[in-house]
Write a protein that holds these residues in place. Structure first.
Motif, PDB file in Angstrom:
ATOM      1  N   MET A  76       0.926  -1.192   0.096  1.00  0.00           N
ATOM      2  CA  MET A  76      -0.103   0.146   0.056  1.00  0.00           C
ATOM      3  C   MET A  76       0.849   1.234   0.132  1.00  0.00           C
ATOM      4  N   SER A  77       1.999   1.268   0.697  1.00  0.00           N
ATOM      5  CA  SER A  77       2.738   2.358   0.896  1.00  0.00           C
ATOM      6  C   SER A  77       3.480   2.650  -0.577  1.00  0.00           C
ATOM      7  N   ARG A  78       4.282   1.627  -0.986  1.00  0.00           N
ATOM      8  CA  ARG A  78       4.835   1.604  -2.429  1.00  0.00           C
ATOM      9  C   ARG A  78       4.151   2.043  -3.472  1.00  0.00           C
ATOM     10  N   TYR A  79       2.841   1.208  -3.749  1.00  0.00           N
ATOM     11  CA  TYR A  79       1.931   1.164  -4.875  1.00  0.00           C
ATOM     12  C   TYR A  79       0.527   1.594  -4.835  1.00  0.00           C
ATOM     13  N   GLY A  80       0.144   1.750  -3.489  1.00  0.00           N
ATOM     14  CA  GLY A  80      -1.097   2.337  -3.312  1.00  0.00           C
ATOM     15  C   GLY A  80      -2.110   1.441  -3.641  1.00  0.00           C
ATOM     16  N   SER A  81      -1.993  -0.160  -3.523  1.00  0.00           N
ATOM     17  CA  SER A  81      -2.748  -1.021  -3.989  1.00  0.00           C
ATOM     18  C   SER A  81      -2.141  -2.347  -3.184  1.00  0.00           C
ATOM     19  N   ASP A  82      -3.081  -3.146  -2.932  1.00  0.00           N
ATOM     20  CA  ASP A  82      -2.731  -4.486  -2.154  1.00  0.00           C
ATOM     21  C   ASP A  82      -2.417  -5.523  -3.336  1.00  0.00           C
ATOM     22  N   LYS A  83      -2.656  -5.147  -4.599  1.00  0.00           N
ATOM     23  CA  LYS A  83      -2.346  -6.098  -5.847  1.00  0.00           C
ATOM     24  C   LYS A  83      -1.799  -5.334  -6.659  1.00  0.00           C
ATOM     25  N   PRO A  84      -0.289  -4.843  -6.637  1.00  0.00           N
ATOM     26  CA  PRO A  84       0.235  -4.196  -7.601  1.00  0.00           C
ATOM     27  C   PRO A  84       0.752  -4.839  -8.898  1.00  0.00           C
ATOM     28  N   ASP A  85       0.828  -4.206  -9.849  1.00  0.00           N
ATOM     29  CA  ASP A  85       1.304  -4.707 -10.994  1.00  0.00           C
ATOM     30  C   ASP A  85       2.779  -4.234 -11.253  1.00  0.00           C
ATOM     31  N   LEU A  86       3.553  -5.216 -10.902  1.00  0.00           N
ATOM     32  CA  LEU A  86       5.116  -4.891 -10.732  1.00  0.00           C
ATOM     33  C   LEU A  86       5.912  -4.851 -12.162  1.00  0.00           C
ATOM     34  N   ARG A  87       5.005  -5.138 -13.457  1.00  0.00           N
ATOM     35  CA  ARG A  87       5.674  -5.119 -14.624  1.00  0.00           C
ATOM     36  C   ARG A  87       5.856  -3.645 -15.195  1.00  0.00           C
ATOM     37  N   PHE A  88       5.363  -2.826 -14.420  1.00  0.00           N
ATOM     38  CA  PHE A  88       5.541  -1.353 -14.716  1.00  0.00           C
ATOM     39  C   PHE A  88       6.048  -0.616 -13.338  1.00  0.00           C
ATOM     40  N   ALA A  89       6.807   0.462 -13.815  1.00  0.00           N
ATOM     41  CA  ALA A  89       7.563   1.071 -12.822  1.00  0.00           C
ATOM     42  C   ALA A  89       6.817   2.552 -12.270  1.00  0.00           C
ATOM     43  N   MET A  90       5.557   1.961 -11.487  1.00  0.00           N
ATOM     44  CA  MET A  90       4.625   2.810 -11.033  1.00  0.00           C
ATOM     45  C   MET A  90       4.793   2.972  -9.324  1.00  0.00           C
ATOM     46  N   GLU A  91       5.795   2.914  -8.876  1.00  0.00           N
ATOM     47  CA  GLU A  91       6.125   3.150  -7.409  1.00  0.00           C
ATOM     48  C   GLU A  91       5.812   4.506  -7.017  1.00  0.00           C
ATOM     49  N   LEU A  92       5.029   4.816  -6.046  1.00  0.00           N
ATOM     50  CA  LEU A  92       4.671   6.066  -5.473  1.00  0.00           C
ATOM     51  C   LEU A  92       6.054   6.378  -4.715  1.00  0.00           C
ATOM     52  N   THR A  93       6.182   7.753  -4.628  1.00  0.00           N
ATOM     53  CA  THR A  93       7.495   8.275  -3.895  1.00  0.00           C
ATOM     54  C   THR A  93       6.828   9.418  -2.988  1.00  0.00           C
ATOM     55  N   ASP A  94       7.218   9.218  -1.675  1.00  0.00           N
ATOM     56  CA  ASP A  94       6.976  10.133  -0.790  1.00  0.00           C
ATOM     57  C   ASP A  94       7.619  11.575  -0.729  1.00  0.00           C
ATOM     58  N   LEU A  95       6.744  12.602  -1.186  1.00  0.00           N
ATOM     59  CA  LEU A  95       7.497  13.766  -1.319  1.00  0.00           C
ATOM     60  C   LEU A  95       7.139  14.690  -0.283  1.00  0.00           C
ATOM     61  N   SER A  96       6.609  14.300   0.957  1.00  0.00           N
ATOM     62  CA  SER A  96       6.390  15.057   2.123  1.00  0.00           C
ATOM     63  C   SER A  96       7.537  15.922   2.653  1.00  0.00           C
ATOM     64  N   PRO A  97       8.847  15.203   2.884  1.00  0.00           N
ATOM     65  CA  PRO A  97       9.908  15.758   3.437  1.00  0.00           C
ATOM     66  C   PRO A  97      10.208  16.856   2.398  1.00  0.00           C
ATOM     67  N   VAL A  98      10.362  16.916   1.246  1.00  0.00           N
ATOM     68  CA  VAL A  98      10.695  17.763   0.326  1.00  0.00           C
ATOM     69  C   VAL A  98       9.691  19.042   0.231  1.00  0.00           C
ATOM     70  N   LEU A  99       8.392  18.625   0.399  1.00  0.00           N
ATOM     71  CA  LEU A  99       7.281  19.794   0.206  1.00  0.00           C
ATOM     72  C   LEU A  99       6.767  20.333   1.704  1.00  0.00           C
ATOM     73  N   GLU A 100       7.237  19.969   2.747  1.00  0.00           N
ATOM     74  CA  GLU A 100       7.067  20.296   4.151  1.00  0.00           C
ATOM     75  C   GLU A 100       7.344  21.908   4.126  1.00  0.00           C
TER      76      GLU A 100
END
Length: 168
Positions: A76-100
């Motif tokens: 859920m943290s890395r892909y926003g889904s409990d069934k991620p399709d790992l064939r595609f580079a669609m990993e979420l990046t936490d931008l909070s520290p940069v945008l704080e």
């Protein structure tokens, strides 16, 4: 278990007897495992062995083992889904520290409320093809899922970044 086997599997054709959902087929074939006195790793090892053997003996494809495993929280943290399709580079990046404390009210309020600001990086060729119209359509689409909007940036040159608010 009555036959004296502590574990066996069968391949069963099934019909789903629950309400239909758009992400589920009404009919499917499943591997049905019957196992006694086992732990989670025992089940995963049996399934990995079964899948590896079937693919290797039928298609000549060999899978490296053990298979990739991740927890629900990690998926859920890395892909926003409990069934991620790992064939595609669609990993979420936490931008909070940069945008704080960025001065952008929506981000600041989200982070102050213990929320996270996350992003996806679309690299060429897919990212290169995104136009302003694509971003506007994507913004409308994600609102169907409860999002209030979409902040986006597009790197258009070595020193240019395009966004909803203009070109920097």
């Amino acid at each position: 278990m009555v036959a004296g086997y502590d574990r066996y599997f069968q391949i069963a054709h099934c019909f789903r007897d629950e309400d239909l959902r758009s992400d589920r087929q009404p009919e499917h074939t499943q591997i049905d495992l019957e196992m006694s006195f086992v732990e989670q790793d025992d089940v995963m090892n049996v399934v990995e062995g079964l899948i590896s053997d079937v693919f290797e003996k039928t298609l000549g494809v060999k899978f490296p083992r053990p298979f990739l495993r991740m927890t629900y929280d990690e998926a859920m943290s890395r892909y926003g889904s409990d069934k991620p399709d790992l064939r595609f580079a669609m990993e979420l990046t936490d931008l909070s520290p940069v945008l704080e404390n960025s001065g952008f009210k929506i981000f600041d309020e989200c982070i102050a409320g213990k929320g996270r600001v996350r992003g996806i990086c679309f690299t060429p060729p897919a990212g290169k093809e995104f136009s302003r119209k694509h971003f506007d359509e994507l913004t409308l689409w994600i609102q169907n899922f409860g999002a209030k909007g979409l902040a986006w940036m597009k790197v258009t040159g070595t020193d240019k970044v395009e966004s909803r608010s203009g070109i920097f």
